[in-house]
Scaffold this motif. Structure first.
Motif, PDB file in Angstrom:
ATOM      1  N   SER A  86      55.843  22.617  56.766  1.00  0.00           N
ATOM      2  CA  SER A  86      56.857  22.621  57.808  1.00  0.00           C
ATOM      3  C   SER A  86      56.580  23.733  58.815  1.00  0.00           C
ATOM      4  CB  SER A  86      58.244  22.820  57.191  1.00  0.00           C
ATOM      5  OG  SER A  86      59.235  22.830  58.191  1.00  0.00           O
ATOM      6  N   ILE A  87      56.578  23.351  60.096  1.00  0.00           N
ATOM      7  CA  ILE A  87      56.281  24.301  61.164  1.00  0.00           C
ATOM      8  C   ILE A  87      57.371  24.225  62.225  1.00  0.00           C
ATOM      9  CG2 ILE A  87      54.736  24.682  63.142  1.00  0.00           C
ATOM     10  CD1 ILE A  87      52.394  24.170  61.403  1.00  0.00           C
ATOM     11  N   TYR A  99      69.158  15.453  62.668  1.00  0.00           N
ATOM     12  CA  TYR A  99      68.416  14.206  62.801  1.00  0.00           C
ATOM     13  C   TYR A  99      67.065  14.393  62.129  1.00  0.00           C
ATOM     14  CZ  TYR A  99      71.878  13.317  66.454  1.00  0.00           C
ATOM     15  OH  TYR A  99      73.054  13.155  67.150  1.00  0.00           O
ATOM     16  N   GLU A 100      66.717  13.485  61.234  1.00  0.00           N
ATOM     17  CA  GLU A 100      65.465  13.611  60.493  1.00  0.00           C
ATOM     18  C   GLU A 100      64.840  12.236  60.290  1.00  0.00           C
ATOM     19  OE1 GLU A 100      63.782  15.760  56.376  1.00  0.00           O
ATOM     20  OE2 GLU A 100      65.935  15.735  56.853  1.00  0.00           O
ATOM     21  N   GLY A 143      58.629  20.373  62.369  1.00  0.00           N
ATOM     22  CA  GLY A 143      57.797  19.220  62.051  1.00  0.00           C
ATOM     23  C   GLY A 143      57.023  19.462  60.772  1.00  0.00           C
ATOM     24  N   MET A 144      56.698  18.386  60.075  1.00  0.00           N
ATOM     25  CA  MET A 144      55.946  18.496  58.829  1.00  0.00           C
ATOM     26  C   MET A 144      54.493  18.096  59.092  1.00  0.00           C
ATOM     27  SD  MET A 144      56.176  19.376  55.636  1.00  0.00           S
ATOM     28  CE  MET A 144      57.955  19.380  55.364  1.00  0.00           C
ATOM     29  N   TRP A 164      60.378  15.226  60.073  1.00  0.00           N
ATOM     30  CA  TRP A 164      60.522  15.977  61.312  1.00  0.00           C
ATOM     31  C   TRP A 164      62.019  16.061  61.569  1.00  0.00           C
ATOM     32  CZ3 TRP A 164      56.552  16.798  65.432  1.00  0.00           C
ATOM     33  CH2 TRP A 164      55.245  16.739  64.899  1.00  0.00           C
ATOM     34  N   LYS A 165      62.500  17.258  61.887  1.00  0.00           N
ATOM     35  CA  LYS A 165      63.949  17.488  61.910  1.00  0.00           C
ATOM     36  C   LYS A 165      64.390  18.153  63.223  1.00  0.00           C
ATOM     37  CE  LYS A 165      65.678  19.069  58.109  1.00  0.00           C
ATOM     38  NZ  LYS A 165      66.033  20.024  57.012  1.00  0.00           N
ATOM     39  N   ILE A 166      65.510  17.647  63.738  1.00  0.00           N
ATOM     40  CA  ILE A 166      66.130  18.239  64.929  1.00  0.00           C
ATOM     41  C   ILE A 166      67.551  18.649  64.587  1.00  0.00           C
ATOM     42  CG2 ILE A 166      66.847  17.880  67.326  1.00  0.00           C
ATOM     43  CD1 ILE A 166      64.381  15.459  65.865  1.00  0.00           C
ATOM     44  N   ILE A 167      67.890  19.907  64.822  1.00  0.00           N
ATOM     45  CA  ILE A 167      69.258  20.391  64.698  1.00  0.00           C
ATOM     46  C   ILE A 167      69.694  20.812  66.095  1.00  0.00           C
ATOM     47  CG2 ILE A 167      70.835  22.013  63.592  1.00  0.00           C
ATOM     48  CD1 ILE A 167      68.821  22.340  61.353  1.00  0.00           C
ATOM     49  N   PRO A 168      70.544  20.012  66.766  1.00  0.00           N
ATOM     50  CA  PRO A 168      70.958  20.327  68.134  1.00  0.00           C
ATOM     51  C   PRO A 168      71.492  21.755  68.277  1.00  0.00           C
ATOM     52  CG  PRO A 168      71.691  18.137  67.529  1.00  0.00           C
ATOM     53  CD  PRO A 168      71.167  18.773  66.276  1.00  0.00           C
TER      54      PRO A 168
END
Length: 221
Positions: free
Chosen positions: A144-145, A121-122, A137-138, A127-131
Motif C-alpha cells: 500500500s502506497i 471508496y475501495e 493504492g496497492m 485502491w482506496k479513497i477517503i474524501p
C-alpha cells in the motif's frame, strides 16, 4: 419555645413537605402527559421547526430520532434539510455526496476530515479513497502506497478533489491524485430501484505518478 409555638412550627414543616411533594407530583404528571401527547399532522407545516411529519403514523416527531430512511418522501431538494438531497430513485431525502448520516442528520465530511466514520471508496484491487483525507493504492512490489493527502476541492461541478504529497517510492517526485464524482447512470444501467449507495471506480494514470480517479455514483445524477 412555648407549646403553642412548637405546635405551629411542627404544622408548618408538615405542610411544607406535603406541598413540596404535591408540586413535584403535579410537575411529573404534567411532563408525562406532555411527553405522551403526540401532535397529529398531514404535512411538515403542521409540526414545529425541529420536527418532521412521520407519515406512517401522521405524528410529529423529533428529527434527530428518525433515520433518513424513515423520513417523509420528497419531490425536490427544497423538501430536504441541510446537506441533504432528494434522491431521484427512492424519492426520499438522503445525504449529499460529501456528507454522512449521524443521528438522523447529514454532517459534512469536510468538517471532520479523516474521521473513522467517514465514507470510504475501495475497489477489488484495494485502491482506496477517503474524501477530504487521503488516497492510497496497492502495488504488487511495494504494497500500500500513499497517492496523496487532501488539499482542496469537492469533486463536484468540475471542481476536483486534489490530493498531494503522496509517496515518492519508485517515482522521481511525490505522487498526487485528483478525484471526480460522476453520474453512475452515464456509464451503467439505472432504474427506479437503484441503490443510491452503489458506486464504481475508474482509476487512470495519464502521467507518471499522477492519478485521475472517477467515482461513479447515483448521488450526483
Amino acid at each position: 419555645m412555648t407549646s403553642k409555638m412548637k405546635l405551629y412550627y411542627f404544622v408548618c414543616i408538615v405542610f411544607g413537605v406535603s406541598l413540596s411533594k404535591s408540586l413535584k407530583k403535579n410537575k411529573f404528571e404534567t411532563l408525562t402527559r406532555t411527553e405522551n401527547t403526540s401532535v397529529k399532522c398531514q404535512t411538515a407545516a403542521d409540526c414545529k421547526s425541529h420536527q418532521v411529519c412521520f407519515l406512517p403514523t401522521n405524528e410529529c416527531k423529533e428529527q434527530l430520532r428518525l433515520s433518513l430512511s424513515a423520513k417523509s418522501t420528497c419531490s425536490s431538494n427544497l423538501d430536504c434539510q441541510k446537506n441533504e438531497i432528494c434522491s431521484k430513485f427512492s424519492k426520499t431525502c438522503i445525504c449529499e455526496i460529501n456528507s454522512i448520516e449521524i443521528a438522523g442528520a447529514c454532517v459534512s465530511m469536510a468538517k471532520n476530515p479523516c474521521n473513522e466514520i467517514s465514507h470510504q471508496y475501495e475497489d477489488e484491487k484495494r485502491w482506496k479513497i477517503i474524501p477530504f483525507c487521503n488516497v492510497s493504492g496497492m502495488f504488487k512490489n511495494f504494497g500500500s502506497i500513499s497517492l496523496g493527502n487532501y488539499t482542496t476541492g469537492s469533486g463536484t461541478n468540475g471542481n476536483p478533489m486534489m490530493f498531494e504529497q503522496g509517496s515518492s517510492t519508485n517515482c522521481r517526485f511525490f505522487r498526487q491524485s485528483e478525484v471526480y464524482y460522476e453520474c453512475y447512470c452515464n456509464e451503467y444501467f439505472c432504474d427506479k430501484n437503484l441503490d443510491e449507495n452503489i458506486y464504481k471506480l475508474f482509476i487512470g494514470e495519464y502521467e507518471r505518478c499522477i492519478y485521475s480517479i472517477h467515482i461513479f455514483t447515483p448521488k450526483v445524477c
